[in-house]
Design an enzyme around this catalytic site. Structure first.
Site, mmCIF file in Angstrom:
data_model
loop_
_atom_site.group_PDB
_atom_site.id
_atom_site.type_symbol
_atom_site.label_atom_id
_atom_site.label_comp_id
_atom_site.label_asym_id
_atom_site.label_seq_id
_atom_site.Cartn_x
_atom_site.Cartn_y
_atom_site.Cartn_z
ATOM 1 N N GLY A 106 3.799 -4.228 0.193
ATOM 2 C CA GLY A 106 4.033 -3.605 -1.112
ATOM 3 C C GLY A 106 2.834 -3.491 -2.032
ATOM 4 O O GLY A 106 3.003 -3.457 -3.250
ATOM 5 N N ASN B 176 0.988 -0.872 -2.437
ATOM 6 C CA ASN B 176 1.085 0.433 -3.113
ATOM 7 C C ASN B 176 2.164 0.415 -4.193
ATOM 8 O O ASN B 176 1.991 1.024 -5.251
ATOM 9 C CB ASN B 176 1.338 1.553 -2.101
ATOM 10 C CG ASN B 176 0.050 1.992 -1.427
ATOM 11 O OD1 ASN B 176 -0.795 2.634 -2.043
ATOM 12 N ND2 ASN B 176 -0.124 1.613 -0.174
ATOM 13 N N MET C 225 8.723 2.182 6.703
ATOM 14 C CA MET C 225 8.365 2.455 8.100
ATOM 15 C C MET C 225 9.407 3.259 8.888
ATOM 16 O O MET C 225 9.412 3.228 10.113
ATOM 17 C CB MET C 225 8.082 1.133 8.823
ATOM 18 C CG MET C 225 6.959 0.325 8.187
ATOM 19 S SD MET C 225 5.446 1.279 7.932
ATOM 20 C CE MET C 225 4.776 1.216 9.582
ATOM 21 N N HIS D 151 -0.049 8.243 2.952
ATOM 22 C CA HIS D 151 -0.440 8.092 4.369
ATOM 23 C C HIS D 151 -1.924 7.740 4.451
ATOM 24 O O HIS D 151 -2.748 8.396 3.806
ATOM 25 C CB HIS D 151 -0.156 9.397 5.122
ATOM 26 C CG HIS D 151 -0.464 9.297 6.577
ATOM 27 N ND1 HIS D 151 0.375 8.640 7.460
ATOM 28 C CD2 HIS D 151 -1.525 9.730 7.303
ATOM 29 C CE1 HIS D 151 -0.163 8.679 8.669
ATOM 30 N NE2 HIS D 151 -1.316 9.333 8.608
ATOM 31 N N GLU E 289 -5.950 4.505 -1.707
ATOM 32 C CA GLU E 289 -4.490 4.695 -1.773
ATOM 33 C C GLU E 289 -3.969 4.243 -3.128
ATOM 34 O O GLU E 289 -3.123 4.904 -3.741
ATOM 35 C CB GLU E 289 -3.785 3.886 -0.676
ATOM 36 C CG GLU E 289 -4.038 4.376 0.727
ATOM 37 C CD GLU E 289 -3.251 3.566 1.758
ATOM 38 O OE1 GLU E 289 -2.066 3.287 1.517
ATOM 39 O OE2 GLU E 289 -3.824 3.212 2.806
HETATM 40 C C1 GRF Z 1 -0.268 1.770 3.551
HETATM 41 O O1 GRF Z 1 -1.478 1.816 4.282
HETATM 42 C C2 GRF Z 1 0.376 3.120 3.494
HETATM 43 O O2 GRF Z 1 -0.540 4.168 3.452
HETATM 44 C C3 GRF Z 1 1.148 3.161 4.778
HETATM 45 O O3 GRF Z 1 1.641 1.851 4.940
HETATM 46 C C4 GRF Z 1 0.785 0.937 4.267
HETATM 47 C C5 GRF Z 1 1.642 0.173 3.314
HETATM 48 O O4 GRF Z 1 0.950 -0.845 2.659
HETATM 49 N N1 GRF Z 1 2.179 4.178 4.731
HETATM 50 P P1 GRF Z 1 1.584 -1.572 1.422
HETATM 51 O O5 GRF Z 1 2.951 -2.116 1.880
HETATM 52 O O6 GRF Z 1 1.753 -0.581 0.312
HETATM 53 O O7 GRF Z 1 0.651 -2.677 1.066
#
Ligand code: GRF
Length: 203
Positions: free
Chosen positions: A13, A15, A92, A111, A176
């Protein structure tokens, strides 16, 4: 009017955290995270939500006979929380058609590669193994394909000779955490217009 955001997660988490932080700092205005939904019970993302007083919901896919039933439950949670925007932040699973149709151009995914290259899982490793000299990340609207929807923002990251795949992934992650909040802000401010597969940024 406040934009209600639902964030779908499966893991750590980070992001999600970047969006929380950018709402709390006022970079993203007139928006709140109404709910965080995980398909993994012990996802650290749920803990992050709780720490910030955000409603967290675990929906266990194994409790449902089909993906359709599972997503029907998710749809209920989304409706109960008056969801305007869905963020896939390390979620996922592929989103089913009904959810995509119900929230057309209102589901955003992050992504960790420059789409349309290196779709799917382990994108940073795929790019590294391919030997690209530049990679990066993409924020896009979600359509019926896997990582194929209209692109909102992209950011480049140079691959260094000294990099391991993990080094590269770590530098991509920094970007990101910048472009996901930026895309959310553009969406909330009504500055994104989708024309076919082109996303036009309105000034
Ligand atoms: C990130 O690299 C995102 O781009 C991909 O999955 C990862 C998730 O990381 N879809 P987090 O759970 O946000 O730390």
């Amino acid at each position: 009017m406040t934009t209600n955001i639902a964030v779908l997660v499966s893991g750590r988490g980070s992001n999600l955290q970047s969006v929380i932080d950018n709402i709390e700092s006022g970079y993203i205005r007139d928006a709140r995270i109404a709910v965080v939904i995980s398909d993994v019970g012990d996802a650290y993302a749920l803990e992050r939500a709780r720490k910030h007083g955000i409603t967290d919901v675990f929906i266990d896919p194994s409790d449902y006979a089909s993906k359709h039933e599972y997503e029907k439950e998710m749809m209920e949670v989304l409706k109960d929380n008056d969801t305007d925007l869905i963020l896939l932040a390390g979620y996922m699973r592929l989103i089913g058609k009904e959810l995509i149709v119900a929230y057309r151009n209102r589901i955003i995914n992050i992504h960790p590669a420059l789409l349309p290259s290196f779709k799917g899982l382990h994108a940073q490793q795929q790019a590294f193994d391919y030997g690209v000299k530049v990679s990066g990340c993409t924020v896009h609207f979600v359509d019926e394909g896997m990582d194929t929807g209209p692109i909102i923002l992209q950011r480049c990251v140079t691959v260094l000779d000294t990099d391991t795949a993990d080094d590269l992934a770590a530098r991509i992650l920094i970007e990101e955490h910048r472009i996901l909040p930026e895309a959310v802000r553009l969406f909330v401010e009504g500055k994104l217009k989708v024309e076919g597969r082109i996303v036009v940024h309105i000034n």
